[in-house]
Design an enzyme around this catalytic site. Structure first.
Site, mmCIF file in Angstrom:
data_model
loop_
_atom_site.group_PDB
_atom_site.id
_atom_site.type_symbol
_atom_site.label_atom_id
_atom_site.label_comp_id
_atom_site.label_asym_id
_atom_site.label_seq_id
_atom_site.Cartn_x
_atom_site.Cartn_y
_atom_site.Cartn_z
ATOM 1 N N ASP A 29 0.833 -1.434 0.033
ATOM 2 C CA ASP A 29 0.448 -0.085 -0.343
ATOM 3 C C ASP A 29 0.685 1.223 -0.263
ATOM 4 O O ASP A 29 1.780 1.255 0.612
ATOM 5 C CB ASP A 29 -0.899 -0.055 1.077
ATOM 6 C CG ASP A 29 -1.915 0.583 1.401
ATOM 7 O OD1 ASP A 29 -3.200 0.661 1.302
ATOM 8 O OD2 ASP A 29 -1.526 2.295 0.923
ATOM 9 N N ILE A 30 0.518 2.130 -0.738
ATOM 10 C CA ILE A 30 1.087 2.923 -0.999
ATOM 11 C C ILE A 30 1.248 4.166 0.454
ATOM 12 O O ILE A 30 1.909 4.932 0.938
ATOM 13 C CB ILE A 30 1.031 4.118 -2.013
ATOM 14 C CG1 ILE A 30 2.418 4.932 -2.801
ATOM 15 C CG2 ILE A 30 -0.292 5.394 -2.019
ATOM 16 C CD1 ILE A 30 1.448 5.684 -4.311
ATOM 17 N N ASN A 85 -12.682 -3.505 3.424
ATOM 18 C CA ASN A 85 -14.010 -2.471 2.819
ATOM 19 C C ASN A 85 -14.573 -2.035 1.753
ATOM 20 O O ASN A 85 -14.144 -1.884 0.878
ATOM 21 C CB ASN A 85 -12.927 -0.150 2.889
ATOM 22 C CG ASN A 85 -11.809 -0.416 3.853
ATOM 23 O OD1 ASN A 85 -12.480 -0.879 5.006
ATOM 24 N ND2 ASN A 85 -11.210 0.019 3.474
ATOM 25 N N GLN A 92 -14.353 2.079 0.902
ATOM 26 C CA GLN A 92 -13.986 1.379 -0.519
ATOM 27 C C GLN A 92 -13.149 2.942 -1.235
ATOM 28 O O GLN A 92 -14.449 3.432 -0.905
ATOM 29 C CB GLN A 92 -14.674 0.372 -0.596
ATOM 30 C CG GLN A 92 -14.079 0.115 -2.161
ATOM 31 C CD GLN A 92 -14.749 -0.754 -2.824
ATOM 32 O OE1 GLN A 92 -15.472 -1.109 -2.302
ATOM 33 N NE2 GLN A 92 -13.940 -2.268 -3.390
ATOM 34 N N HIS A 98 -10.208 -5.226 -3.207
ATOM 35 C CA HIS A 98 -9.087 -5.296 -2.162
ATOM 36 C C HIS A 98 -8.760 -6.057 -0.917
ATOM 37 O O HIS A 98 -9.765 -4.940 0.014
ATOM 38 C CB HIS A 98 -7.854 -4.420 -2.710
ATOM 39 C CG HIS A 98 -8.592 -3.111 -2.443
ATOM 40 N ND1 HIS A 98 -9.734 -2.102 -2.864
ATOM 41 C CD2 HIS A 98 -8.305 -2.665 -1.261
ATOM 42 C CE1 HIS A 98 -9.693 -1.084 -2.269
ATOM 43 N NE2 HIS A 98 -9.116 -1.487 -1.285
ATOM 44 N N PHE A 99 -8.187 -6.494 -0.685
ATOM 45 C CA PHE A 99 -8.080 -7.076 0.808
ATOM 46 C C PHE A 99 -6.290 -6.504 1.656
ATOM 47 O O PHE A 99 -5.545 -6.399 0.955
ATOM 48 C CB PHE A 99 -7.870 -8.961 1.373
ATOM 49 C CG PHE A 99 -9.134 -9.793 1.234
ATOM 50 C CD1 PHE A 99 -9.549 -9.763 -0.405
ATOM 51 C CD2 PHE A 99 -10.110 -9.328 1.633
ATOM 52 C CE1 PHE A 99 -11.040 -10.706 -0.542
ATOM 53 C CE2 PHE A 99 -11.650 -9.692 1.783
ATOM 54 C CZ PHE A 99 -12.015 -10.881 0.918
ATOM 55 N N HIS A 100 -6.951 -5.657 2.007
ATOM 56 C CA HIS A 100 -5.767 -4.999 3.167
ATOM 57 C C HIS A 100 -5.507 -6.768 4.549
ATOM 58 O O HIS A 100 -5.754 -6.883 4.948
ATOM 59 C CB HIS A 100 -5.993 -3.818 4.218
ATOM 60 C CG HIS A 100 -6.794 -3.093 3.259
ATOM 61 N ND1 HIS A 100 -5.832 -1.553 2.775
ATOM 62 C CD2 HIS A 100 -8.209 -2.512 2.895
ATOM 63 C CE1 HIS A 100 -6.415 -0.889 2.659
ATOM 64 N NE2 HIS A 100 -8.307 -0.719 2.340
HETATM 65 P P1 AMP Z 1 -9.296 1.162 0.468
HETATM 66 O O1 AMP Z 1 -9.705 2.448 1.380
HETATM 67 O O2 AMP Z 1 -10.473 0.434 0.910
HETATM 68 O O3 AMP Z 1 -10.179 1.105 -0.930
HETATM 69 O O4 AMP Z 1 -8.036 1.139 -0.074
HETATM 70 C C1 AMP Z 1 -7.777 2.054 -1.237
HETATM 71 C C2 AMP Z 1 -6.090 1.943 -0.638
HETATM 72 O O5 AMP Z 1 -5.443 1.795 -1.853
HETATM 73 C C3 AMP Z 1 -5.165 2.671 -0.245
HETATM 74 O O6 AMP Z 1 -5.048 2.357 1.519
HETATM 75 C C4 AMP Z 1 -4.314 3.894 -0.700
HETATM 76 O O7 AMP Z 1 -3.305 3.868 0.632
HETATM 77 C C5 AMP Z 1 -4.327 2.631 -1.458
HETATM 78 N N1 AMP Z 1 -3.459 3.122 -2.545
HETATM 79 C C6 AMP Z 1 -3.856 4.199 -3.416
HETATM 80 N N2 AMP Z 1 -3.002 5.007 -4.838
HETATM 81 C C7 AMP Z 1 -1.838 3.362 -4.884
HETATM 82 C C8 AMP Z 1 -1.031 2.694 -5.053
HETATM 83 N N3 AMP Z 1 -0.601 3.909 -6.482
HETATM 84 N N4 AMP Z 1 -0.126 1.774 -5.041
HETATM 85 C C9 AMP Z 1 -0.433 1.411 -4.070
HETATM 86 N N5 AMP Z 1 -1.929 1.480 -3.152
HETATM 87 C C10 AMP Z 1 -2.582 2.301 -3.430
#
Ligand code: AMP
Ligand code: ZN
Length: 133
Positions: A29-30, A85, A92, A98-100
Site C-alpha cells: 500500500d502506498i 472495505n 472503499q 482488495h484485501f488489506h
Molecule cells: P480502500 O480505502 O479500501 O479502497 O483502500 C485503498 C488503498 O489503496 C488505500 O490504503 C491507499 O493507500 C491505496 N493506494 C492508493 N493508490 C495506490 C497505489 N498507486 N499503489 C498502492 N496503493 C495505493
C-alpha cells in the site's frame, strides 16, 4: 476501464510487488497504516464481494494467507489484520476489490472499533432480517 488497480496489474502504473500468480497480485500500500501494509487483489476486475466469483475469491484468500505468513515471518510481527472495505460507505475508495493486510505489534497504537451491547430483543429483530438458513 479507468481503474487504478487494473493499471497496476497491467504494469501501466508502478507498484512494489510482494507476490504474483496467474490470478492474483499483492503489492505494498502506498500509504501504509504500518510498514508492510499490503494489498491483495484479483487480476480480474470485480468491484466488491457481491461481484467477485467464489472461485476467484478463494484464490485471493489463498494469496492473503501466503502473504500474511510472509509478513509475520519476515517482519517478526505477532499478527496482522485482514480487512476489506466493501462499498464507499465502508471506506472503499478504489472500486476494485482488495484485501488489506496490516501487520500488528504489541502497543502499536492501533485501536479497533468499539462494540456496544444489544438492547433487549434487538438481537432477535436483527437476526430475523439477516438470517440466511
Ligand atoms: P480502500 O480505502 O479500501 O479502497 O483502500 C485503498 C488503498 O489503496 C488505500 O490504503 C491507499 O493507500 C491505496 N493506494 C492508493 N493508490 C495506490 C497505489 N498507486 N499503489 C498502492 N496503493 C495505493
Ligand atoms: Zn480494476
Amino acid at each position: 476501464m479507468d481503474c487504478l488497480f487494473c493499471k497496476i496489474i497491467a504494469g501501466e502504473v508502478p507498484s512494489d510487488k510482494v507476490y504474483e500468480d496467474e490470478d492474483t497480485l499483492a503489492f505494498l500500500d502506498i500509504n501504509p497504516v504500518k510498514p508492510g501494509h499490503t494489498l491483495v487483489v484479483p487480476k480480474q476486475h470485480f468491484a466488491n464481494l457481491e461481484e467477485i466469483t467464489d472461485e476467484q475469491l478463494a484464490k485471493v484468500m489463498s494469496t492473503v494467507k501466503k502473504v500474511g505468513e510472509s509478513i509475520k515471518n519476515g517482519l517478526g510481527v505477532e499478527g496482522y489484520n485482514v480487512t476489506e472495505n466493501n462499498d464507499p460507505i465502508a471506506g472503499q475508495v478504489i472500486p476494485h476489490i482488495h484485501f488489506h493486510i496490516i501487520p500488528r505489534k504489541e502497543d502499536d497504537g492501533i485501536k479497533l472499533w468499539p462494540g456496544t451491547p444489544y438492547e433487549e430483543g434487538e438481537d432477535q429483530e436483527i437476526l430475523s432480517k439477516i438470517r440466511i438458513f
